[in-house]
Design a protein around this motif. Structure first.
Motif, PDB file in Angstrom:
ATOM      1  N   PHE A  48      32.938  58.668  54.258  1.00 25.83           N
ATOM      2  CA  PHE A  48      31.888  58.038  53.470  1.00 25.83           C
ATOM      3  C   PHE A  48      31.580  59.163  52.288  1.00 25.83           C
ATOM      4  CE2 PHE A  48      29.250  60.355  56.237  1.00 25.83           C
ATOM      5  CZ  PHE A  48      28.254  60.973  55.196  1.00 25.83           C
ATOM      6  N   THR A  49      31.140  58.648  51.085  1.00 25.56           N
ATOM      7  CA  THR A  49      30.859  59.612  49.969  1.00 25.56           C
ATOM      8  C   THR A  49      29.240  59.306  49.819  1.00 25.56           C
ATOM      9  OG1 THR A  49      31.380  57.620  48.390  1.00 25.56           O
ATOM     10  CG2 THR A  49      32.854  59.313  48.764  1.00 25.56           C
ATOM     11  N   ALA A  50      28.697  60.698  49.406  1.00 23.02           N
ATOM     12  CA  ALA A  50      27.173  60.408  49.176  1.00 23.02           C
ATOM     13  C   ALA A  50      26.863  61.583  48.150  1.00 23.02           C
ATOM     14  CB  ALA A  50      26.514  60.875  50.395  1.00 23.02           C
ATOM     15  N   PRO A  51      27.195  61.558  46.901  1.00 16.94           N
ATOM     16  CA  PRO A  51      26.871  62.613  46.131  1.00 16.94           C
ATOM     17  C   PRO A  51      25.498  63.078  45.856  1.00 16.94           C
ATOM     18  CG  PRO A  51      28.387  60.768  44.992  1.00 16.94           C
ATOM     19  CD  PRO A  51      27.724  60.427  46.280  1.00 16.94           C
ATOM     20  N   GLU A  52      24.642  62.275  46.382  1.00 17.63           N
ATOM     21  CA  GLU A  52      23.255  62.673  46.121  1.00 17.63           C
ATOM     22  C   GLU A  52      22.814  63.606  47.131  1.00 17.63           C
ATOM     23  OE1 GLU A  52      20.694  59.035  46.198  1.00 17.63           O
ATOM     24  OE2 GLU A  52      21.818  57.968  44.572  1.00 17.63           O
ATOM     25  N   LEU A  53      23.533  63.883  48.271  1.00 19.96           N
ATOM     26  CA  LEU A  53      23.247  64.657  49.224  1.00 19.96           C
ATOM     27  C   LEU A  53      23.208  66.128  48.754  1.00 19.96           C
ATOM     28  CD1 LEU A  53      24.900  63.495  52.811  1.00 19.96           C
ATOM     29  CD2 LEU A  53      22.138  63.978  52.308  1.00 19.96           C
ATOM     30  N   PRO A  55      22.576  67.811  45.903  1.00 27.45           N
ATOM     31  CA  PRO A  55      21.182  68.581  45.255  1.00 27.45           C
ATOM     32  C   PRO A  55      20.186  68.750  46.275  1.00 27.45           C
ATOM     33  CG  PRO A  55      22.239  66.766  43.968  1.00 27.45           C
ATOM     34  CD  PRO A  55      22.902  66.792  45.225  1.00 27.45           C
ATOM     35  N   ARG A  56      20.125  67.697  47.205  1.00 28.45           N
ATOM     36  CA  ARG A  56      19.003  67.878  48.322  1.00 28.45           C
ATOM     37  C   ARG A  56      19.308  69.098  49.364  1.00 28.45           C
ATOM     38  NH1 ARG A  56      16.169  63.056  49.145  1.00 28.45           N
ATOM     39  NH2 ARG A  56      16.719  61.263  47.629  1.00 28.45           N
ATOM     40  N   LEU A  57      20.529  69.317  49.671  1.00 25.91           N
ATOM     41  CA  LEU A  57      20.855  70.280  50.557  1.00 25.91           C
ATOM     42  C   LEU A  57      20.762  71.671  49.914  1.00 25.91           C
ATOM     43  CD1 LEU A  57      23.949  68.689  52.460  1.00 25.91           C
ATOM     44  CD2 LEU A  57      21.706  69.041  53.265  1.00 25.91           C
ATOM     45  N   ARG A  58      21.472  71.648  48.526  1.00 20.66           N
ATOM     46  CA  ARG A  58      21.236  72.811  47.664  1.00 20.66           C
ATOM     47  C   ARG A  58      19.592  73.404  47.617  1.00 20.66           C
ATOM     48  NH1 ARG A  58      22.980  71.476  42.238  1.00 20.66           N
ATOM     49  NH2 ARG A  58      20.748  70.825  42.221  1.00 20.66           N
ATOM     50  N   ASP A  59      18.909  72.415  47.206  1.00 18.02           N
ATOM     51  CA  ASP A  59      17.653  72.949  47.097  1.00 18.02           C
ATOM     52  C   ASP A  59      16.882  73.168  48.108  1.00 18.02           C
ATOM     53  OD1 ASP A  59      18.228  72.234  44.431  1.00 18.02           O
ATOM     54  OD2 ASP A  59      16.979  70.102  44.254  1.00 18.02           O
ATOM     55  N   GLY A  86      30.561  65.238  47.181  1.00 13.35           N
ATOM     56  CA  GLY A  86      29.929  64.314  48.138  1.00 13.35           C
ATOM     57  C   GLY A  86      31.002  63.494  49.334  1.00 13.35           C
ATOM     58  N   GLU A  87      32.099  64.224  49.583  1.00 10.38           N
ATOM     59  CA  GLU A  87      32.945  63.758  50.510  1.00 10.38           C
ATOM     60  C   GLU A  87      32.740  64.175  52.008  1.00 10.38           C
ATOM     61  OE1 GLU A  87      35.535  61.851  50.187  1.00 10.38           O
ATOM     62  OE2 GLU A  87      35.611  61.779  48.081  1.00 10.38           O
ATOM     63  N   TRP A  88      32.483  63.200  52.882  1.00  7.32           N
ATOM     64  CA  TRP A  88      32.080  63.527  54.080  1.00  7.32           C
ATOM     65  C   TRP A  88      32.704  62.712  55.138  1.00  7.32           C
ATOM     66  CZ3 TRP A  88      27.795  66.852  55.153  1.00  7.32           C
ATOM     67  CH2 TRP A  88      26.989  67.321  54.317  1.00  7.32           C
TER      68      TRP A  88
END
Length: 214
Positions: A48-53, A55-59, A86-88
């Motif tokens: 699945f792809t989740a590009p929004e993840l 920034p949250r993990l980085r912050d 966001g490639e998972w």
């Protein structure tokens, strides 16, 4: 594409290396069974792809390659193939015989991922395939002029990363011998040492990976 898929290509070679994965056609044509215990566990592998993840993990200073998630709604291991893009891939445990065939259909896979990453994060499912965790080794790694390497020769639980490392060692062991034989620096008897040297290592690594899994 259909025409290309139907085309038959004939190739003559002095030796053949079967590096065609866990469901190896070469191994099947040779009639070499895999030996080892029944599957240890079954999984759904969900891309699945989740590009929004990212920034949250980085912050949150939580950048990693593997994430183990346990909560009341889902258990999963998330593999980050590309954090920034966001490639998972999510590995979701599955229990055939206990759960029905629809227990991890597309809707259920999406629900499990949502339970792990949070409902506010958008994601898109790309594919979902089933696989079984095994610890098996081919009955022989060589048959005449045909030799098996990598997952075609052995399959281990991922605990310890022995699969890739053992496959690389297979290639190192066999290819210098092929080079020596083809350049007439050694006789073909040298190639018989491949199975004698590599299969015991594969068996030992299978046992160690099972130990790590438990």
């Amino acid at each position: 594409q259909a025409e290309a898929a139907a085309e038959v290509v004939h190739v003559e070679a002095k030796d053949v290396l079967g590096c065609d994965g866990a469901h190896s056609s070469v191994r099947r044509w040779l009639g070499l069974p895999m030996q080892g215990p029944p599957p240890l566990q079954h999984f759904k592998s969900v891309h699945f792809t989740a590009p929004e993840l990212w920034p949250r993990l980085r912050d949150a200073n939580q950048a990693a390659m593997l994430y183990f998630t346990f909560n009341s709604d889902a258990v999963a291991v998330f593999v980050a193939h590309n954090l920034q893009q966001g490639e998972w891939v999510a590995q979701l445990p599955f229990f055939p015989g206990i759960e029905g065939d629809d227990a991890l259909d597309e809707r259920a896979c999406a629900a499990a991922i949502r339970a792990c990453i949070g409902g506010e994060v958008d994601f898109s499912l790309k594919s979902a395939t089933s696989w079984a965790m095994r610890a098996v080794v081919a009955q022989r790694l060589s048959a005449g002029r045909v030799h098996l390497m990598g997952d075609a020769a052995h399959q281990f639980p991922p605990a310890g990363a022995f699969g890739a490392n053992t496959g690389l060692q297979d290639a190192h062991n066999l290819c210098w011998k092929l080079g020596a034989v083809h350049h007439r620096h050694a006789g073909r008897a040298l190639l018989r040492s491949y199975d004698a040297e590599r299969r015991p290592v594969a068996v030992a690594n299978a046992e160690l990976s099972v130990h790590n899994y438990h």
